[in-house]
Scaffold this active site. Structure first.
Site, PDB file in Angstrom:
ATOM      1  N   LYS A   1      -7.749   9.307   6.248  1.00 46.56           N
ATOM      2  CA  LYS A   1      -9.198   9.295   6.521  1.00 46.56           C
ATOM      3  C   LYS A   1      -9.766   7.883   6.301  1.00 46.56           C
ATOM      4  O   LYS A   1     -10.600   7.402   7.069  1.00 46.56           O
ATOM      5  CB  LYS A   1      -9.904  10.306   5.610  1.00 46.56           C
ATOM      6  CG  LYS A   1     -11.418  10.210   5.559  1.00 46.56           C
ATOM      7  CD  LYS A   1     -12.111  10.591   6.862  1.00 46.56           C
ATOM      8  CE  LYS A   1     -13.615  10.311   6.747  1.00 46.56           C
ATOM      9  NZ  LYS A   1     -14.385  10.796   7.866  1.00 46.56           N
TER      10      LYS A   1
ATOM     11  N   LYS B   1     -19.768   3.791   1.391  1.00 41.36           N
ATOM     12  CA  LYS B   1     -18.945   4.512   0.408  1.00 41.36           C
ATOM     13  C   LYS B   1     -17.493   4.556   0.882  1.00 41.36           C
ATOM     14  O   LYS B   1     -16.570   4.262   0.130  1.00 41.36           O
ATOM     15  CB  LYS B   1     -19.476   5.936   0.230  1.00 41.36           C
ATOM     16  CG  LYS B   1     -18.662   6.777  -0.741  1.00 41.36           C
ATOM     17  CD  LYS B   1     -18.773   8.272  -0.488  1.00 41.36           C
ATOM     18  CE  LYS B   1     -17.886   8.727   0.620  1.00 41.36           C
ATOM     19  NZ  LYS B   1     -17.700  10.147   0.806  1.00 41.36           N
TER      20      LYS B   1
HETATM   21  N1  NAP Z   1     -21.960  13.585   7.576  1.00 37.95           N
HETATM   22  C1  NAP Z   1     -20.909  13.194   8.301  1.00 37.95           C
HETATM   23  O1  NAP Z   1     -21.038  12.821   9.478  1.00 37.95           O
HETATM   24  C2  NAP Z   1     -19.525  13.226   7.691  1.00 37.95           C
HETATM   25  C3  NAP Z   1     -18.420  13.105   8.544  1.00 37.95           C
HETATM   26  C4  NAP Z   1     -17.145  13.157   8.005  1.00 37.95           C
HETATM   27  C5  NAP Z   1     -16.970  13.287   6.632  1.00 37.95           C
HETATM   28  N2  NAP Z   1     -18.072  13.379   5.811  1.00 37.95           N
HETATM   29  C6  NAP Z   1     -17.832  13.520   4.361  1.00 37.95           C
HETATM   30  O2  NAP Z   1     -18.111  14.858   4.019  1.00 37.95           O
HETATM   31  C7  NAP Z   1     -18.660  14.908   2.696  1.00 37.95           C
HETATM   32  C8  NAP Z   1     -20.007  15.627   2.747  1.00 37.95           C
HETATM   33  O3  NAP Z   1     -20.871  14.946   3.620  1.00 37.95           O
HETATM   34  P1  NAP Z   1     -22.287  15.577   4.067  1.00 37.95           P
HETATM   35  O4  NAP Z   1     -22.768  14.700   5.155  1.00 37.95           O
HETATM   36  O5  NAP Z   1     -22.174  17.039   4.281  1.00 37.95           O
HETATM   37  O6  NAP Z   1     -23.138  15.290   2.751  1.00 37.95           O
HETATM   38  P2  NAP Z   1     -24.447  16.055   2.216  1.00 37.95           P
HETATM   39  O7  NAP Z   1     -25.233  16.631   3.336  1.00 37.95           O
HETATM   40  O8  NAP Z   1     -25.099  15.087   1.288  1.00 37.95           O
HETATM   41  O9  NAP Z   1     -23.861  17.295   1.379  1.00 37.95           O
HETATM   42  C9  NAP Z   1     -23.183  17.105   0.176  1.00 37.95           C
HETATM   43  C10 NAP Z   1     -23.004  18.454  -0.497  1.00 37.95           C
HETATM   44  O10 NAP Z   1     -22.348  18.275  -1.752  1.00 37.95           O
HETATM   45  C11 NAP Z   1     -23.139  18.805  -2.808  1.00 37.95           C
HETATM   46  N3  NAP Z   1     -22.931  17.970  -3.988  1.00 37.95           N
HETATM   47  C12 NAP Z   1     -22.971  16.610  -4.046  1.00 37.95           C
HETATM   48  N4  NAP Z   1     -22.694  16.199  -5.300  1.00 37.95           N
HETATM   49  C13 NAP Z   1     -22.470  17.300  -6.028  1.00 37.95           C
HETATM   50  C14 NAP Z   1     -22.120  17.527  -7.391  1.00 37.95           C
HETATM   51  N5  NAP Z   1     -21.951  16.517  -8.261  1.00 37.95           N
HETATM   52  N6  NAP Z   1     -21.999  18.804  -7.808  1.00 37.95           N
HETATM   53  C15 NAP Z   1     -22.172  19.833  -6.952  1.00 37.95           C
HETATM   54  N7  NAP Z   1     -22.474  19.684  -5.657  1.00 37.95           N
HETATM   55  C16 NAP Z   1     -22.631  18.428  -5.200  1.00 37.95           C
HETATM   56  C17 NAP Z   1     -24.554  18.770  -2.292  1.00 37.95           C
HETATM   57  O11 NAP Z   1     -25.351  19.713  -2.985  1.00 37.95           O
HETATM   58  P3  NAP Z   1     -26.965  19.750  -2.793  1.00 37.95           P
HETATM   59  O12 NAP Z   1     -27.203  20.532  -1.526  1.00 37.95           O
HETATM   60  O13 NAP Z   1     -27.474  20.420  -3.996  1.00 37.95           O
HETATM   61  O14 NAP Z   1     -27.400  18.290  -2.696  1.00 37.95           O
HETATM   62  C18 NAP Z   1     -24.334  19.152  -0.820  1.00 37.95           C
HETATM   63  O15 NAP Z   1     -24.134  20.535  -0.677  1.00 37.95           O
HETATM   64  C19 NAP Z   1     -18.723  13.467   2.199  1.00 37.95           C
HETATM   65  O16 NAP Z   1     -17.600  13.178   1.428  1.00 37.95           O
HETATM   66  C20 NAP Z   1     -18.734  12.664   3.499  1.00 37.95           C
HETATM   67  O17 NAP Z   1     -18.229  11.358   3.313  1.00 37.95           O
HETATM   68  C21 NAP Z   1     -19.327  13.365   6.314  1.00 37.95           C
END
Ligand code: NAP
Length: 303
Positions: free
Chosen positions: A174, A242
């Protein structure tokens, strides 16, 4: 193909919500937990059951999937108080689909092994739309037999599934993906600024170049948005930072120079200093425009 696995899902954010929905649509029973309430309510409305902690999710599930933020978040949910490890039972698998450090992944897998839990790292590429459409690219690390057991779950969320090797290998791949994405973005941005400054319509340049060896996802998807003045995220600058930090940390461990990746990270830092951390990664072009003292693309003067 559906299996009789009981699935737990933790992390119902931008990516997690649609991925969990696709598992429900595929007929799986789902128990969910999220740090804040809205994510839970959304999935319960779709037919999932709610649990009170990662531990409770693990107790009720045969496979727990997480998609969280960064390494400390996965560590906390996996190993912290009321974490997945406290719900250990025979046959439990934890699949972490977040993008985190390969070293942290391996450390969690080691702690799990002592508790009888199997782990896969299975980060994804394809963004929110890929998560909604169930067309994510999934790159997995762990043991082949656990990967095979979980294949039907991956097929409900993704289109390309690649087994990459032992624990951490999915995360390494990744991060390689993010290096390619970052450098393709830089190449596309440089070409746009060069065309504009040299007096060629950037839209014409895009049309010609994307049909040949210079083609890339960035040229097809990000360049037109730049010309339309659309800097809304798909993927945000701070999120890409990140991932590039994780790639550079990994490279540092065995003295692997990544000069291009380091440059992209510095240019994104300049954007963050300007308050553009929440912009889409196509904003990289703005850093180059500044260096070139070039007028802004997408301000209506370019087609
Ligand atoms: N967005 C993209 O296009 C994309 C593409 C590929 C990969 N990713 C990867 O996928 C992952 C998630 O991305 P996302 O875009 O879905 O992010 P996001 O919308 O910010 O969601 C993150 C999730 O994790 C939870 N969370 C974060 N820290 C936490 C903790 N310490 N304890 C418990 N729950 C926690 C958050 O809870 P809350 O709802 O309470 O905040 C939320 O449900 C990341 O690692 C990112 O790099 C993202």
């Amino acid at each position: 193909m559906e299996t009789n696995e009981r699935i737990g899902f933790i992390g119902l954010g931008i990516m997690g919500r649609p991925m969990a929905r696709n598992l429900l649509k595929a007929g799986y029973q789902l128990t969910v937990w999220n740090r804040s309430r809205p994510g839970i309510d959304a999935l319960v409305a779709d037919g999932a059951l709610a649990a009170g902690s990662p531990r409770a999710v693990a107790e009720r599930s045969s496979v727990v999937i997480t998609i969280l933020g960064d390494s400390p978040d996965t560590e906390r949910v996996a190993l912290g108080e009321n974490g997945i490890i406290e719900g250990a039972h025979d046959g439990l698998v934890h699949i972490d689909m977040s993008t985190i450090s390969p070293a942290v992944t391996r450390a969690i897998a080691k702690r799990y092994a002592a508790a009888g839990i199997e782990m896969l790292d299975a980060p994804v590429s394809g963004g929110e739309q890929g998560a909604i459409d169930g067309t994510l690219s999934i790159m997995a690390g762990g043991t082949p037999d656990v990967f095979d057991r979980c294949r039907p779950l991956f097929e409900a969320m993704g289109k390309s599934l690649v087994y990459c090797g032992p624990h951490g290998a999915g995360q390494v791949v990744k991060l390689c993906n993010q290096v390619v994405v970052g450098l393709n973005n830089l190449a596309m941005s440089e070409a746009l600024v060069l065309a504009a400054k040299a007096g060629v319509d950037p839209a014409t340049m895009i049309e010609a170049v994307r049909a040949g060896a210079g083609s890339s996802w960035a040229l097809h998807n990000l360049a037109p948005r730049i010309l339309a003045g659309d800097f809304k995220p798909g993927f945000k600058v701070w999120q890409q930072q990140k991932d590039l930090r994780l790639a550079l940390e990994l490279a540092d461990q065995d003295h692997t120079p990544l000069p291009g990746t380091a440059l992209v990270r510095q240019l994104f830092a300049a954007l963050e200093a300007e308050g553009l951390g929440e912009a889409g990664t196509q904003a990289l072009v703005k850093a180059l425009e500044k260096l070139a003292n070039a007028p802004a693309l997408g301000d209506g003067t370019t087609s």
